[in-house]
Design a protein around this motif. Sequence first.
Motif: not given
Lengths: 304, 260
Positions: B8-12, B15, B100-101, B103-106, B109
Amino acid sequence: MDIASVIVAERLQKRFGEFIAVDGVSFTVEEGEVFGFLGPNGAGKTTAMKMIQCVSPKNAGRLLVFDMEVDTHPREIKKLMGVVPQENNLDPDFTVYENLLEYSRYFDISRQDAEKIIDELLDFVQLKEKKDTMTEILSGGMKRRLVLARALINHPQMLILDEPTVGLDPQARHLMWDKLKNLKSQGVTIVLTTHYLEEAAYLCDRLVIMDHGRILVEGKPDELIRKYIGTDIVEAENEPVVIACLEKNDARYEVVGDMVQIYTNDPQKTTDHLLKECTLRKITVRSATLEDVFLKLTGRKLRE
Amino acid sequence: MSYFQIPRLSYRVWKVWLRNKDVFVKTLTLNFLPPFLEPLLYLFALGFGLGMFVENIEGVSYARYIAPALVAVTIMYASFFECTYGSYVRMYYQKTFDAIIATPLSIEDVIAGELLWGATRSCINACIMLPVIAAFGLIELPHSLLIIPFSFLGGLVFASIAMCFTAIIPNINSLTYPTTLFITPMFLFSGTFFPLSALPEPIQYFALALLPLTHVVNIVRALTFADLNQFLIFDLAWLVVASLIFFVLSINLMKKRLVV
Protein backbone atom coordinates in the motif's frame (compact mmCIF):
# COMPACT_ATOMS: atom_id res chain seq x y z
CA MET A 1 -12.31 16.87 35.30
CA ASP A 2 -12.18 16.81 31.56
CA ILE A 3 -8.76 15.53 30.64
CA ALA A 4 -8.42 13.53 27.47
CA SER A 5 -6.29 10.41 27.42
CA VAL A 6 -3.63 10.64 24.76
CA ILE A 7 -2.63 7.00 25.06
CA VAL A 8 -4.83 4.15 26.26
CA ALA A 9 -3.24 0.71 26.47
CA GLU A 10 -5.21 -2.32 27.59
CA ARG A 11 -3.53 -5.69 28.13
CA LEU A 12 -1.01 -4.75 25.50
CA GLN A 13 1.21 -7.64 24.46
CA LYS A 14 4.25 -8.10 22.26
CA ARG A 15 5.99 -11.37 21.57
CA PHE A 16 9.25 -12.10 19.73
CA GLY A 17 8.95 -15.81 19.02
CA GLU A 18 8.76 -17.46 22.43
CA PHE A 19 9.95 -14.39 24.29
CA ILE A 20 7.26 -12.09 25.66
CA ALA A 21 8.71 -8.58 25.63
CA VAL A 22 5.57 -6.79 26.79
CA ASP A 23 3.24 -8.96 28.80
CA GLY A 24 -0.28 -7.57 28.93
CA VAL A 25 0.35 -4.08 30.27
CA SER A 26 -2.38 -1.48 30.76
CA PHE A 27 -1.79 2.21 31.25
CA THR A 28 -3.09 5.59 30.20
CA VAL A 29 -1.24 8.79 29.46
CA GLU A 30 -3.21 12.00 29.97
CA GLU A 31 -2.94 15.10 27.87
CA GLY A 32 -0.21 17.51 28.93
CA GLU A 33 1.55 15.28 31.42
CA VAL A 34 5.07 13.90 31.47
CA PHE A 35 4.84 10.13 31.72
CA GLY A 36 7.88 7.95 32.34
CA PHE A 37 8.71 4.32 31.65
CA LEU A 38 11.39 3.02 33.98
CA GLY A 39 12.89 -0.43 34.21
CA PRO A 40 16.08 -2.43 33.85
CA ASN A 41 17.42 -3.34 30.41
CA GLY A 42 15.08 -5.77 28.71
CA ALA A 43 12.08 -4.71 30.77
CA GLY A 44 10.07 -3.92 27.64
CA LYS A 45 10.20 -0.12 27.70
CA THR A 46 11.54 0.44 24.20
CA THR A 47 9.21 -2.22 22.79
CA ALA A 48 6.25 -0.43 24.35
CA MET A 49 7.50 2.85 22.86
CA LYS A 50 7.79 1.29 19.41
CA MET A 51 4.22 0.05 19.54
CA ILE A 52 3.03 3.54 20.49
CA GLN A 53 5.05 4.94 17.58
CA CYS A 54 3.21 2.54 15.22
CA VAL A 55 6.44 0.97 13.97
CA SER A 56 6.13 -2.34 15.80
CA PRO A 57 2.78 -4.14 15.52
CA LYS A 58 1.25 -5.41 18.76
CA ASN A 59 0.32 -9.07 19.18
CA ALA A 60 -2.63 -8.66 21.51
CA GLY A 61 -4.54 -6.12 23.53
CA ARG A 62 -5.70 -2.67 22.59
CA LEU A 63 -3.69 0.45 21.97
CA LEU A 64 -5.25 3.80 21.19
CA VAL A 65 -3.18 6.89 20.51
CA PHE A 66 -5.10 10.16 20.09
CA ASP A 67 -8.22 7.96 20.13
CA MET A 68 -7.04 6.10 17.03
CA GLU A 69 -6.10 2.44 16.68
CA VAL A 70 -2.37 2.03 16.03
CA ASP A 71 -3.00 -0.84 13.61
CA THR A 72 -5.36 1.05 11.35
CA HIS A 73 -4.27 4.71 11.58
CA PRO A 74 -0.47 4.76 11.75
CA ARG A 75 -0.03 7.67 9.35
CA GLU A 76 -2.58 9.86 11.15
CA ILE A 77 -1.05 9.09 14.54
CA LYS A 78 2.53 9.64 13.38
CA LYS A 79 1.54 12.99 11.94
CA LEU A 80 0.72 14.26 15.45
CA MET A 81 3.75 12.78 17.15
CA GLY A 82 7.44 13.60 17.54
CA VAL A 83 9.99 10.89 18.26
CA VAL A 84 13.43 11.09 19.86
CA PRO A 85 14.82 7.56 19.43
CA GLN A 86 17.36 5.89 21.67
CA GLU A 87 19.98 5.99 18.96
CA ASN A 88 20.67 9.29 17.19
CA ASN A 89 19.61 8.52 13.64
CA LEU A 90 20.43 11.86 12.11
CA ASP A 91 21.16 11.82 8.42
CA PRO A 92 24.97 11.93 8.06
CA ASP A 93 24.63 12.90 4.41
CA PHE A 94 23.21 16.30 5.38
CA THR A 95 23.99 19.40 7.43
CA VAL A 96 22.06 20.41 10.54
CA TYR A 97 19.76 22.66 8.54
CA GLU A 98 19.26 20.14 5.73
CA ASN A 99 18.40 17.42 8.25
CA LEU A 100 15.49 19.50 9.46
CA LEU A 101 14.45 20.53 5.97
CA GLU A 102 14.42 16.93 4.72
CA TYR A 103 12.39 15.88 7.72
CA SER A 104 9.86 18.67 7.23
CA ARG A 105 9.08 17.25 3.79
CA TYR A 106 8.03 13.92 5.28
CA PHE A 107 5.30 15.83 7.12
CA ASP A 108 4.17 17.70 4.00
CA ILE A 109 5.30 21.01 5.43
CA SER A 110 5.80 23.58 2.68
CA ARG A 111 9.29 24.91 2.11
CA GLN A 112 8.22 28.37 3.19
CA ASP A 113 6.70 27.21 6.49
CA ALA A 114 9.59 24.84 7.08
CA GLU A 115 12.17 27.62 6.85
CA LYS A 116 10.32 29.59 9.50
CA ILE A 117 9.87 26.60 11.80
CA ILE A 118 13.51 25.55 11.41
CA ASP A 119 14.75 29.01 12.39
CA GLU A 120 12.63 28.90 15.51
CA LEU A 121 13.71 25.36 16.36
CA LEU A 122 17.41 26.06 15.88
CA ASP A 123 16.97 28.95 18.29
CA PHE A 124 15.11 26.78 20.72
CA VAL A 125 17.80 24.07 20.83
CA GLN A 126 20.64 26.61 20.56
CA LEU A 127 22.15 25.31 17.35
CA LYS A 128 21.77 28.35 15.16
CA GLU A 129 25.50 28.85 14.59
CA LYS A 130 25.85 25.15 13.67
CA LYS A 131 23.23 25.18 10.95
CA ASP A 132 25.66 24.46 8.11
CA THR A 133 27.68 21.85 10.00
CA MET A 134 27.54 18.21 8.94
CA THR A 135 25.88 16.26 11.74
CA GLU A 136 28.72 13.77 12.16
CA ILE A 137 31.04 16.34 13.72
CA LEU A 138 28.52 17.62 16.28
CA SER A 139 29.11 16.81 19.95
CA GLY A 140 26.86 14.27 21.66
CA GLY A 141 24.79 16.97 23.32
CA MET A 142 24.33 18.88 20.07
CA LYS A 143 23.26 15.74 18.23
CA ARG A 144 20.70 15.02 20.90
CA ARG A 145 19.35 18.56 20.72
CA LEU A 146 19.14 18.33 16.95
CA VAL A 147 17.19 15.09 17.23
CA LEU A 148 14.86 16.93 19.62
CA ALA A 149 14.46 19.79 17.15
CA ARG A 150 13.76 17.27 14.40
CA ALA A 151 11.07 15.64 16.54
CA LEU A 152 9.41 19.05 16.94
CA ILE A 153 9.32 19.95 13.26
CA ASN A 154 5.62 19.03 12.92
CA HIS A 155 4.57 20.85 16.14
CA PRO A 156 3.65 17.50 17.72
CA GLN A 157 0.96 17.16 20.35
CA MET A 158 2.95 14.35 21.92
CA LEU A 159 6.66 13.79 22.15
CA ILE A 160 8.14 10.33 22.68
CA LEU A 161 11.68 10.18 23.99
CA ASP A 162 13.64 6.95 24.44
CA GLU A 163 16.46 7.72 26.87
CA PRO A 164 16.76 11.37 25.86
CA THR A 165 19.85 12.19 27.91
CA VAL A 166 21.87 9.00 27.65
CA GLY A 167 25.60 9.72 27.39
CA LEU A 168 25.27 13.47 27.94
CA ASP A 169 27.38 15.52 30.31
CA PRO A 170 25.58 17.28 33.20
CA GLN A 171 25.40 20.62 31.37
CA ALA A 172 23.88 19.06 28.28
CA ARG A 173 21.51 17.01 30.40
CA HIS A 174 20.24 20.05 32.28
CA LEU A 175 19.76 21.91 29.03
CA MET A 176 17.68 19.00 27.71
CA TRP A 177 15.61 18.99 30.91
CA ASP A 178 14.97 22.73 30.53
CA LYS A 179 13.76 22.20 26.99
CA LEU A 180 11.43 19.38 28.02
CA LYS A 181 10.00 21.44 30.89
CA ASN A 182 9.49 24.26 28.45
CA LEU A 183 7.63 21.99 26.03
CA LYS A 184 5.46 20.66 28.83
CA SER A 185 4.52 24.22 29.74
CA GLN A 186 3.41 24.68 26.13
CA GLY A 187 1.02 21.78 26.60
CA VAL A 188 2.96 19.03 24.83
CA THR A 189 2.36 15.57 26.26
CA ILE A 190 5.69 13.87 26.90
CA VAL A 191 6.34 10.15 27.19
CA LEU A 192 9.89 9.10 28.01
CA THR A 193 12.02 6.19 29.10
CA THR A 194 15.12 6.68 31.16
CA HIS A 195 17.66 4.85 33.28
CA TYR A 196 18.40 8.00 35.25
CA LEU A 197 16.07 7.97 38.19
CA GLU A 198 16.78 11.52 39.29
CA GLU A 199 15.79 12.53 35.77
CA ALA A 200 12.54 10.61 36.10
CA ALA A 201 11.89 12.11 39.53
CA TYR A 202 12.60 15.59 38.24
CA LEU A 203 10.63 15.43 34.99
CA CYS A 204 7.82 12.94 35.37
CA ASP A 205 4.37 13.72 36.67
CA ARG A 206 3.61 10.04 36.64
CA LEU A 207 5.63 6.96 35.87
CA VAL A 208 5.58 3.19 35.72
CA ILE A 209 8.37 0.85 36.70
CA MET A 210 8.49 -2.16 34.41
CA ASP A 211 10.33 -5.44 34.69
CA HIS A 212 10.11 -8.62 32.59
CA GLY A 213 7.47 -7.05 30.37
CA ARG A 214 5.10 -6.18 33.19
CA ILE A 215 4.30 -3.00 35.06
CA LEU A 216 5.31 -3.38 38.71
CA VAL A 217 4.04 -0.04 40.00
CA GLU A 218 2.50 3.12 38.70
CA GLY A 219 2.25 6.50 40.37
CA LYS A 220 3.73 9.90 41.07
CA PRO A 221 7.44 9.82 41.96
CA ASP A 222 6.97 11.28 45.48
CA GLU A 223 4.08 9.00 46.29
CA LEU A 224 6.01 5.94 45.16
CA ILE A 225 8.97 6.89 47.34
CA ARG A 226 6.77 7.45 50.37
CA LYS A 227 4.78 4.29 49.76
CA TYR A 228 7.65 1.89 49.18
CA ILE A 229 10.48 3.43 51.21
CA GLY A 230 9.43 6.30 53.42
CA THR A 231 10.87 9.79 53.50
CA ASP A 232 14.39 8.82 54.53
CA ILE A 233 16.93 6.06 54.64
CA VAL A 234 19.26 5.43 57.56
CA GLU A 235 22.36 3.55 56.58
CA ALA A 236 24.40 1.55 59.05
CA GLU A 237 27.13 -1.06 58.81
CA ASN A 238 26.08 -4.64 58.19
CA GLU A 239 27.03 -6.37 61.45
CA PRO A 240 25.25 -9.18 63.28
CA VAL A 241 24.58 -6.96 66.31
CA VAL A 242 22.89 -4.36 64.14
CA ILE A 243 20.76 -6.95 62.37
CA ALA A 244 19.75 -8.52 65.65
CA CYS A 245 18.82 -5.13 67.04
CA LEU A 246 16.78 -4.24 63.94
CA GLU A 247 14.96 -7.58 64.06
CA LYS A 248 14.09 -6.96 67.69
CA ASN A 249 12.65 -3.57 66.82
CA ASP A 250 10.68 -4.79 63.82
CA ALA A 251 12.39 -2.25 61.58
CA ARG A 252 11.89 -2.18 57.79
CA TYR A 253 15.37 -2.68 56.43
CA GLU A 254 17.35 -4.20 53.61
CA VAL A 255 20.89 -5.55 53.50
CA VAL A 256 22.95 -4.14 50.66
CA GLY A 257 26.48 -5.54 50.58
CA ASP A 258 28.27 -4.34 53.71
CA MET A 259 25.51 -1.85 54.49
CA VAL A 260 22.08 -2.02 56.03
CA GLN A 261 19.43 0.39 54.79
CA ILE A 262 16.64 1.19 57.22
CA TYR A 263 13.50 2.76 55.72
CA THR A 264 11.83 5.39 57.86
CA ASN A 265 9.49 8.35 57.92
CA ASP A 266 11.09 9.76 61.05
CA PRO A 267 14.86 9.73 60.64
CA GLN A 268 15.46 11.60 63.91
CA LYS A 269 13.62 9.05 65.97
CA THR A 270 15.09 6.10 64.14
CA THR A 271 18.63 7.38 64.52
CA ASP A 272 18.22 8.17 68.19
CA HIS A 273 16.69 4.80 68.77
CA LEU A 274 19.43 2.96 66.92
CA LEU A 275 22.23 4.88 68.62
CA LYS A 276 20.74 4.31 72.00
CA GLU A 277 19.67 0.69 71.76
CA CYS A 278 22.07 -0.80 69.28
CA THR A 279 25.77 -0.16 69.58
CA LEU A 280 26.29 1.47 66.22
CA ARG A 281 29.63 2.79 65.15
CA LYS A 282 28.76 4.60 61.97
CA ILE A 283 25.42 5.88 60.78
CA THR A 284 24.22 8.15 57.96
CA VAL A 285 20.85 9.58 57.11
CA ARG A 286 19.74 10.62 53.65
CA SER A 287 16.52 11.33 51.78
CA ALA A 288 14.91 8.37 50.06
CA THR A 289 15.00 8.55 46.29
CA LEU A 290 13.28 6.95 43.34
CA GLU A 291 16.43 4.89 42.89
CA ASP A 292 15.75 3.20 46.23
CA VAL A 293 12.24 2.31 45.06
CA PHE A 294 13.58 1.07 41.76
CA LEU A 295 16.21 -1.18 43.31
CA LYS A 296 13.82 -2.45 45.93
CA LEU A 297 11.27 -3.45 43.29
CA THR A 298 13.53 -4.75 40.54
CA GLY A 299 16.30 -6.19 42.70
CA ARG A 300 20.02 -5.62 42.52
CA LYS A 301 20.88 -8.49 40.23
CA LEU A 302 22.65 -7.41 37.05
CA ARG A 303 20.60 -7.77 33.85
CA GLU A 304 21.47 -9.00 30.36
CA MET B 1 2.71 -12.32 5.81
CA SER B 2 2.68 -13.17 2.16
CA TYR B 3 5.67 -12.56 -0.09
CA PHE B 4 3.50 -11.15 -2.84
CA GLN B 5 1.10 -8.95 -0.93
CA ILE B 6 0.48 -5.80 -2.95
CA PRO B 7 2.16 -2.93 -1.06
CA ARG B 8 0.00 0.00 0.00
CA LEU B 9 1.96 2.95 -1.29
CA SER B 10 1.26 6.66 -0.96
CA TYR B 11 2.44 9.73 -2.81
CA ARG B 12 5.07 9.99 -0.04
CA VAL B 13 7.25 7.52 -1.97
CA TRP B 14 8.34 10.62 -3.81
CA LYS B 15 9.80 12.14 -0.61
CA VAL B 16 12.23 9.26 -0.24
CA TRP B 17 13.23 9.65 -3.87
CA LEU B 18 13.80 13.36 -3.22
CA ARG B 19 15.97 12.65 -0.19
CA ASN B 20 18.27 10.43 -2.23
CA LYS B 21 18.27 12.88 -5.10
CA ASP B 22 19.40 15.64 -2.70
CA VAL B 23 22.32 13.55 -1.47
CA PHE B 24 23.23 12.72 -5.06
CA VAL B 25 23.26 16.39 -6.04
CA LYS B 26 25.51 17.21 -3.09
CA THR B 27 28.20 14.90 -4.48
CA LEU B 28 27.51 15.52 -8.13
CA THR B 29 31.08 15.59 -9.50
CA LEU B 30 31.90 12.32 -7.80
CA ASN B 31 28.74 10.72 -9.17
CA PHE B 32 29.43 11.87 -12.72
CA LEU B 33 32.90 10.41 -12.92
CA PRO B 34 32.25 6.64 -13.23
CA PRO B 35 29.61 6.71 -16.01
CA PHE B 36 31.70 9.28 -17.89
CA LEU B 37 35.09 7.62 -17.56
CA GLU B 38 34.23 3.93 -17.62
CA PRO B 39 32.94 3.77 -21.22
CA LEU B 40 36.09 5.58 -22.36
CA LEU B 41 38.31 3.05 -20.61
CA TYR B 42 36.38 0.06 -21.93
CA LEU B 43 36.18 1.47 -25.43
CA PHE B 44 39.91 2.07 -25.58
CA ALA B 45 40.88 -1.23 -24.01
CA LEU B 46 38.33 -3.54 -25.60
CA GLY B 47 36.84 -1.64 -28.52
CA PHE B 48 39.98 -0.19 -29.99
CA GLY B 49 42.62 -2.42 -28.33
CA LEU B 50 41.15 -5.90 -28.45
CA GLY B 51 39.03 -4.78 -31.42
CA MET B 52 42.21 -4.57 -33.52
CA PHE B 53 42.25 -8.36 -33.53
CA VAL B 54 38.55 -8.77 -34.22
CA GLU B 55 37.67 -8.26 -37.88
CA ASN B 56 34.05 -7.63 -37.20
CA ILE B 57 31.34 -9.24 -35.19
CA GLU B 58 27.91 -9.86 -36.73
CA GLY B 59 28.92 -7.44 -39.45
CA VAL B 60 29.90 -4.48 -37.25
CA SER B 61 33.16 -3.26 -35.76
CA TYR B 62 33.94 -4.58 -32.29
CA ALA B 63 33.73 -1.11 -30.73
CA ARG B 64 30.28 -0.67 -32.24
CA TYR B 65 29.32 -4.15 -31.00
CA ILE B 66 30.25 -3.58 -27.37
CA ALA B 67 29.09 0.06 -27.11
CA PRO B 68 25.46 -0.92 -26.28
CA ALA B 69 26.73 -3.58 -23.88
CA LEU B 70 28.58 -0.89 -21.95
CA VAL B 71 25.34 1.08 -21.61
CA ALA B 72 23.45 -2.05 -20.55
CA VAL B 73 26.10 -2.90 -17.97
CA THR B 74 26.01 0.60 -16.51
CA ILE B 75 22.22 0.34 -16.22
CA MET B 76 22.73 -2.86 -14.25
CA TYR B 77 25.56 -1.61 -12.04
CA ALA B 78 24.00 1.74 -11.16
CA SER B 79 20.77 0.43 -9.69
CA PHE B 80 22.14 -2.86 -8.39
CA PHE B 81 24.83 -1.20 -6.29
CA GLU B 82 22.54 1.66 -5.26
CA CYS B 83 20.00 -0.80 -3.84
CA THR B 84 22.51 -3.20 -2.31
CA TYR B 85 25.40 -1.32 -0.73
CA GLY B 86 23.66 2.07 -0.82
CA SER B 87 20.37 0.89 0.65
CA TYR B 88 22.07 -1.39 3.17
CA VAL B 89 24.18 1.46 4.50
CA ARG B 90 21.12 3.70 4.79
CA MET B 91 19.11 0.94 6.43
CA TYR B 92 21.65 -0.58 8.81
CA TYR B 93 24.43 1.92 9.48
CA GLN B 94 22.75 5.28 9.06
CA LYS B 95 19.32 4.19 10.40
CA THR B 96 17.83 6.47 7.79
CA PHE B 97 14.81 4.20 7.29
CA ASP B 98 14.11 4.21 11.04
CA ALA B 99 14.18 7.98 11.08
CA ILE B 100 11.81 8.20 8.12
CA ILE B 101 9.22 5.73 9.39
CA ALA B 102 8.79 7.81 12.56
CA THR B 103 6.98 10.24 10.22
CA PRO B 104 3.76 9.58 8.25
CA LEU B 105 5.74 7.45 5.79
CA SER B 106 5.41 3.69 5.95
CA ILE B 107 8.22 1.21 5.37
CA GLU B 108 6.56 0.33 2.03
CA ASP B 109 6.86 3.97 0.98
CA VAL B 110 10.52 4.00 1.96
CA ILE B 111 11.48 0.87 0.04
CA ALA B 112 9.49 1.86 -3.04
CA GLY B 113 11.22 5.25 -2.97
CA GLU B 114 14.59 3.52 -2.77
CA LEU B 115 13.71 1.30 -5.75
CA LEU B 116 12.53 4.20 -7.87
CA TRP B 117 15.67 6.09 -6.95
CA GLY B 118 17.80 3.06 -7.94
CA ALA B 119 16.08 3.00 -11.33
CA THR B 120 16.68 6.73 -11.64
CA ARG B 121 20.39 6.19 -11.02
CA SER B 122 20.45 3.82 -14.01
CA CYS B 123 18.68 6.44 -16.06
CA ILE B 124 21.11 9.19 -15.02
CA ASN B 125 24.15 7.04 -15.76
CA ALA B 126 22.78 6.06 -19.17
CA CYS B 127 22.22 9.76 -19.91
CA ILE B 128 25.82 10.58 -19.05
CA MET B 129 27.23 7.68 -21.00
CA LEU B 130 25.26 8.02 -24.23
CA PRO B 131 26.85 11.31 -25.41
CA VAL B 132 30.31 9.92 -24.70
CA ILE B 133 29.68 6.90 -26.91
CA ALA B 134 27.83 8.98 -29.46
CA ALA B 135 30.90 11.21 -29.75
CA PHE B 136 32.76 8.22 -31.19
CA GLY B 137 29.98 7.71 -33.72
CA LEU B 138 29.20 4.26 -32.33
CA ILE B 139 25.42 4.58 -32.02
CA GLU B 140 22.54 5.43 -34.31
CA LEU B 141 20.46 8.49 -33.52
CA PRO B 142 17.66 9.24 -32.86
CA HIS B 143 16.78 5.58 -32.13
CA SER B 144 19.32 5.48 -29.32
CA LEU B 145 17.50 8.23 -27.44
CA LEU B 146 14.86 5.63 -26.57
CA ILE B 147 17.50 4.06 -24.34
CA ILE B 148 16.91 6.89 -21.85
CA PRO B 149 13.33 5.94 -20.92
CA PHE B 150 14.16 2.26 -21.30
CA SER B 151 17.03 2.54 -18.82
CA PHE B 152 14.49 3.32 -16.10
CA LEU B 153 12.70 0.01 -16.66
CA GLY B 154 16.00 -1.89 -16.91
CA GLY B 155 17.20 -0.13 -13.76
CA LEU B 156 14.02 -1.00 -11.88
CA VAL B 157 14.55 -4.72 -12.54
CA PHE B 158 18.07 -4.66 -11.10
CA ALA B 159 17.07 -2.35 -8.23
CA SER B 160 14.26 -4.71 -7.20
CA ILE B 161 16.45 -7.81 -7.43
CA ALA B 162 19.16 -5.98 -5.46
CA MET B 163 16.68 -5.02 -2.75
CA CYS B 164 15.68 -8.68 -2.33
CA PHE B 165 19.32 -9.50 -1.54
CA THR B 166 19.58 -6.50 0.78
CA ALA B 167 16.52 -7.76 2.64
CA ILE B 168 17.91 -11.22 3.31
CA ILE B 169 21.66 -10.84 3.82
CA PRO B 170 22.91 -11.07 7.41
CA ASN B 171 25.65 -8.43 6.99
CA ILE B 172 27.12 -6.15 4.38
CA ASN B 173 30.03 -8.48 3.52
CA SER B 174 27.54 -11.08 2.33
CA LEU B 175 26.75 -8.83 -0.63
CA THR B 176 29.86 -10.38 -2.16
CA TYR B 177 27.74 -13.47 -2.96
CA PRO B 178 25.21 -11.86 -5.31
CA THR B 179 27.92 -9.65 -6.77
CA THR B 180 30.26 -12.51 -7.62
CA LEU B 181 27.75 -15.25 -8.35
CA PHE B 182 25.10 -13.22 -10.16
CA ILE B 183 26.36 -9.86 -11.40
CA THR B 184 29.80 -10.87 -12.66
CA PRO B 185 28.62 -13.91 -14.68
CA MET B 186 25.88 -11.74 -16.12
CA PHE B 187 28.42 -9.10 -17.05
CA LEU B 188 30.28 -11.70 -19.11
CA PHE B 189 27.62 -14.09 -20.42
CA SER B 190 24.66 -11.99 -21.48
CA GLY B 191 25.70 -11.33 -25.03
CA THR B 192 27.73 -8.39 -23.83
CA PHE B 193 31.22 -8.84 -25.30
CA PHE B 194 30.49 -11.71 -27.67
CA PRO B 195 27.23 -13.05 -29.13
CA LEU B 196 25.16 -15.41 -27.06
CA SER B 197 25.23 -17.81 -30.01
CA ALA B 198 28.89 -18.55 -29.27
CA LEU B 199 27.81 -20.34 -26.10
CA PRO B 200 26.47 -23.93 -25.88
CA GLU B 201 22.74 -24.03 -26.47
CA PRO B 202 21.67 -24.88 -22.89
CA ILE B 203 23.58 -21.86 -21.63
CA GLN B 204 21.92 -19.67 -24.22
CA TYR B 205 18.51 -20.75 -22.95
CA PHE B 206 19.63 -20.28 -19.38
CA ALA B 207 20.76 -16.73 -20.17
CA LEU B 208 17.49 -15.91 -21.91
CA ALA B 209 15.37 -17.42 -19.18
CA LEU B 210 17.12 -16.16 -16.08
CA LEU B 211 19.62 -13.39 -16.77
CA PRO B 212 17.90 -10.01 -16.97
CA LEU B 213 20.96 -8.38 -18.50
CA THR B 214 20.50 -10.52 -21.64
CA HIS B 215 17.22 -8.76 -22.35
CA VAL B 216 18.58 -5.33 -21.52
CA VAL B 217 21.52 -5.91 -23.87
CA ASN B 218 19.19 -7.13 -26.66
CA ILE B 219 17.03 -4.03 -26.46
CA VAL B 220 19.84 -1.51 -26.07
CA ARG B 221 21.77 -3.09 -28.94
CA ALA B 222 18.74 -3.06 -31.21
CA LEU B 223 18.32 0.64 -30.44
CA THR B 224 21.97 1.62 -30.98
CA PHE B 225 21.97 -0.36 -34.25
CA ALA B 226 18.58 1.13 -35.19
CA ASP B 227 17.65 -2.45 -36.04
CA LEU B 228 14.37 -3.27 -34.34
CA ASN B 229 12.84 -6.75 -34.57
CA GLN B 230 9.78 -8.50 -33.20
CA PHE B 231 11.80 -10.50 -30.62
CA LEU B 232 12.27 -7.31 -28.65
CA ILE B 233 8.65 -7.60 -27.52
CA PHE B 234 9.64 -10.78 -25.70
CA ASP B 235 12.63 -9.03 -24.08
CA LEU B 236 10.48 -6.10 -23.02
CA ALA B 237 7.73 -8.33 -21.63
CA TRP B 238 10.30 -10.35 -19.68
CA LEU B 239 11.65 -7.19 -18.07
CA VAL B 240 8.22 -5.75 -17.25
CA VAL B 241 7.09 -8.98 -15.60
CA ALA B 242 10.38 -9.36 -13.70
CA SER B 243 10.28 -5.78 -12.46
CA LEU B 244 6.71 -6.21 -11.16
CA ILE B 245 7.48 -9.51 -9.42
CA PHE B 246 10.69 -8.37 -7.77
CA PHE B 247 9.34 -4.91 -6.90
CA VAL B 248 6.53 -6.47 -4.84
CA LEU B 249 8.72 -9.27 -3.47
CA SER B 250 11.50 -6.95 -2.33
CA ILE B 251 9.08 -4.70 -0.43
CA ASN B 252 7.56 -7.68 1.36
CA LEU B 253 10.98 -9.13 2.18
CA MET B 254 12.06 -5.79 3.58
CA LYS B 255 8.90 -5.57 5.68
CA LYS B 256 9.71 -9.02 7.03
CA ARG B 257 13.18 -7.83 7.98
CA LEU B 258 12.32 -4.43 9.41
CA VAL B 259 8.83 -4.68 10.91
CA VAL B 260 9.28 -6.71 14.08
